[in-house]
Design an enzyme around this catalytic site. Structure first.
Site, PDB file in Angstrom:
ATOM      1  CG  ASP A 204       5.471   4.216   7.511  1.00 55.26           C
ATOM      2  OD1 ASP A 204       4.643   3.787   6.668  1.00 55.26           O
ATOM      3  OD2 ASP A 204       6.321   3.478   8.047  1.00 55.26           O
ATOM      4  CG  ASP A 206       6.861   1.807   4.662  1.00 53.19           C
ATOM      5  OD1 ASP A 206       7.429   1.786   5.760  1.00 53.19           O
ATOM      6  OD2 ASP A 206       5.617   1.875   4.534  1.00 53.19           O
ATOM      7  CG  ASP A 348       9.895   2.926   8.235  1.00 51.39           C
ATOM      8  OD1 ASP A 348      10.400   3.687   9.098  1.00 51.39           O
ATOM      9  OD2 ASP A 348       8.944   2.170   8.466  1.00 51.39           O
TER      10      ASP A 348
HETATM   11  P1  GTP Z   1       0.900   2.065   7.163  1.00 47.82           P
HETATM   12  O1  GTP Z   1       2.317   2.510   7.155  1.00 47.82           O
HETATM   13  O2  GTP Z   1       0.336   2.032   8.539  1.00 47.82           O
HETATM   14  O3  GTP Z   1       0.063   2.825   6.229  1.00 47.82           O
HETATM   15  O4  GTP Z   1       0.854   0.544   6.667  1.00 47.82           O
HETATM   16  P2  GTP Z   1       2.051  -0.344   6.158  1.00 47.82           P
HETATM   17  O5  GTP Z   1       1.480  -1.617   5.677  1.00 47.82           O
HETATM   18  O6  GTP Z   1       2.912   0.420   5.204  1.00 47.82           O
HETATM   19  O7  GTP Z   1       2.839  -0.661   7.502  1.00 47.82           O
HETATM   20  P3  GTP Z   1       4.365  -0.476   7.876  1.00 47.82           P
HETATM   21  O8  GTP Z   1       4.940   0.756   7.300  1.00 47.82           O
HETATM   22  O9  GTP Z   1       4.431  -0.603   9.355  1.00 47.82           O
HETATM   23  O10 GTP Z   1       5.089  -1.739   7.282  1.00 47.82           O
HETATM   24  C1  GTP Z   1       5.238  -1.976   5.898  1.00 47.82           C
HETATM   25  C2  GTP Z   1       5.724  -3.352   5.658  1.00 47.82           C
HETATM   26  O11 GTP Z   1       7.057  -3.477   6.106  1.00 47.82           O
HETATM   27  C3  GTP Z   1       4.924  -4.419   6.402  1.00 47.82           C
HETATM   28  O12 GTP Z   1       4.744  -5.510   5.553  1.00 47.82           O
HETATM   29  C4  GTP Z   1       5.796  -4.870   7.518  1.00 47.82           C
HETATM   30  O13 GTP Z   1       5.643  -6.234   7.775  1.00 47.82           O
HETATM   31  C5  GTP Z   1       7.159  -4.563   6.967  1.00 47.82           C
HETATM   32  N1  GTP Z   1       8.045  -4.176   8.038  1.00 47.82           N
HETATM   33  C6  GTP Z   1       7.962  -3.149   8.876  1.00 47.82           C
HETATM   34  N2  GTP Z   1       8.997  -3.138   9.716  1.00 47.82           N
HETATM   35  C7  GTP Z   1       9.724  -4.192   9.403  1.00 47.82           C
HETATM   36  C8  GTP Z   1      10.917  -4.742   9.884  1.00 47.82           C
HETATM   37  O14 GTP Z   1      11.523  -4.251  10.814  1.00 47.82           O
HETATM   38  N3  GTP Z   1      11.365  -5.845   9.256  1.00 47.82           N
HETATM   39  C9  GTP Z   1      10.702  -6.412   8.217  1.00 47.82           C
HETATM   40  N4  GTP Z   1      11.177  -7.505   7.646  1.00 47.82           N
HETATM   41  N5  GTP Z   1       9.593  -5.922   7.741  1.00 47.82           N
HETATM   42  C10 GTP Z   1       9.113  -4.840   8.327  1.00 47.82           C
HETATM   43 MN    MN Z   2       4.010   2.072   5.871  1.00 46.80          MN
HETATM   44 MN    MN Z   3       6.946   1.549   7.822  1.00 44.42          MN
END
Ligand code: GTP
Ligand code: MN
Ligand code: MN
Length: 419
Positions: A204, A206, A348
């Site tokens: 995704d 972020d 996100d």
């Molecule tokens: P990919 O998206 O799979 O490429 O990896 P990513 O590391 O970007 O994973 P992800 O998008 O799932 O999460 C990004 C960061 O946001 C991570 O450090 C998570 O711990 C954090 N994160 C995701 N969802 C939440 C949430 O609901 N609350 C908090 N505090 N952190 C979140």
């Molecule tokens: Mn991500």
């Molecule tokens: Mn995410």
């Protein structure tokens, strides 16, 4: 008389957040196995075991060269009996029975396919499997009622399980920036998550949104979402309002793994037109200057450590949500992505007041294990509580000044660079 051959040994700090881990991984066979076992544990609601495997994999990923001999692992942290057994089997027999049988198991395959649907967690997948549903087609035929997220997840399954490139992340960033500056000039967006860590692909994109004047960010998310909706960019969105103004123990308390910021989990419709111009060769080669790969808006850290980020050519076979389609998903996903002029992209969005921005940025940059380890280290070694909102010194009545000083001190212990 036996002379022990000299073996290369390693020294690795205990907490993942104390290690400098590059995108290079010299032990992919071992880390793929441990990561898959971690994933299987997580999908089976055995989080403790999952974390143990993740920690072990992170240690191996941080090593400067391949492990060839069990003796090299002496004294390394985070390697429990179970992980050591898996490593030993691979080093000495060439394969781990547990890894192979887990990978081949119908249950694991079904869990991966079903949780590969956006909106489906391990509990739901488990319930469906107990009802005999193992594939997407079986799910479609079953008449199970799906919530809005799951319907969107099923509809866009192939797109959402195809890794996003940094170029696509950049294209999404341009759209989000247009949205944000249209509804609130002066607001700032920052790329977070895996792409901020320099990952080449992601599941995704972020973003963290704030405004330099405290309070101006209030109400921002709904305006951004309305703008995106009016422009036809949203296939799905679910916004959750912030809860940091409410009582800590009130009914609005979020689950432990969530923070209290206003957030929007969404699916964007990214058209070819939006993607054009940011398109890059898809040969998996490293860009010599990865900073140019990602968004120009906002800050990024080029040297963030990352236990979750193998180079593209070494993405673990178990990379969740990325690789399900076509591999384990049965025949129904076999058809190539139709020649539609757009793709669905998970995005996100998080809104933070400027006063909490540093903590939010740190908390949303990841990886998940890095965040977990950073908080564990803060608590156990520094007697502080770190969250995405603040850092508290557990031994003192807080003054924000002392806390911020400690925060900077804490970060200098880890290889974290902020802004
Ligand atoms: P990919 O998206 O799979 O490429 O990896 P990513 O590391 O970007 O994973 P992800 O998008 O799932 O999460 C990004 C960061 O946001 C991570 O450090 C998570 O711990 C954090 N994160 C995701 N969802 C939440 C949430 O609901 N609350 C908090 N505090 N952190 C979140
Ligand atoms: Mn991500
Ligand atoms: Mn995410």
């Amino acid at each position: 008389q036996q002379v022990e051959a000299e073996v290369v040994t390693f020294s690795v700090p205990s907490y993942a957040c104390q290690r400098r881990t590059t995108l290079e991984n010299h032990n992919t066979v071992l880390t793929d196995a441990l990561s898959l076992l971690a994933e299987n544990a997580e999908l089976s609601d055995e989080d403790g075991r999952g974390v143990a495997f993740r920690r072990a994999a992170a240690v191996l990923r941080s090593l400067p060269e391949p492990v060839t001999d069990m003796k090299q692992l002496r004294g390394l942290p985070c390697l429990g009996d179970h992980s050591l057994r898996v490593i030993k089997d691979i080093l000495e027999d060439g394969a781990s029975r547990e890894f192979e049988s887990t990978k081949q198991s119908e249950r694991f395959k079904a869990l991966k396919v079903l949780t590969g649907i956006f909106g489906v967690g391990s509990r739901t997948a488990d319930r469906w499997i107990r009802e005999g549903i193992h594939t997407l087609q079986q799910l479609r035929d079953s008449g199970q009622s799906l919530n809005r997220a799951q319907q969107a997840g099923l509809e866009h399954y192939d797109d959402l399980n195809r890794p996003l490139t940094a170029a696509e992340a950049e294209a999404v960033g341009e759209i989000v920036e247009r949205a944000v500056v249209s509804v609130l000039p002066g607001a700032q967006i920052t790329l977070t998550g895996g792409f901020r860590r320099g990952k080449l692909t992601g599941h995704d994109v972020d973003f963290l949104i704030t405004h330099p004047d405290e309070g101006r960010e209030e109400g921002l998310m709904s305006k951004v979402v309305s703008w995106l909706e009016s422009q036809g960019f949203l296939l799905y969105q679910k916004t959750t309002r912030n809860s940091y103004l409410e009582s800590k123990d009130g009914p609005a308390r979020p689950p432990a793994n969530m923070d209290r910021f206003e957030r929007c989990f969404s699916i964007f419709k990214l058209t070819m037109e939006e993607r054009r111009g940011t398109e890059q060769p898809e040969n998996g080669e490293r860009n010599p200057n990865p900073a140019e790969d990602t968004l120009s808006v906002g800050a990024r850290s080029g040297s963030q450590t990352d236990e979750n980020t193998p180079p593209q050519s070494q993405v673990p076979a178990d990379e969740r949500r990325h690789r399900v389609s076509g591999e384990d998903g049965g025949q129904e996903e076999a058809k190539p992505a139709a020649h539609k002029p757009w793709r669905a992209v998970r995005v996100d969005l998080v809104v933070s007041p400027i006063s909490q921005f540093a903590f939010a940025l740190l908390g949303w940059t990841g990886s998940k294990l890095f965040e977990r380890e950073l908080r564990r280290w803060a608590g156990h070694e520094k007697a502080m509580s770190l969250s995405s909102h603040a850092l508290y010194d557990n031994t003192q009545v807080n003054t924000s000044q002392s806390v911020f000083r400690h925060f900077i001190a804490a970060l200098s212990f880890c290889s974290v660079k902020i802004l």
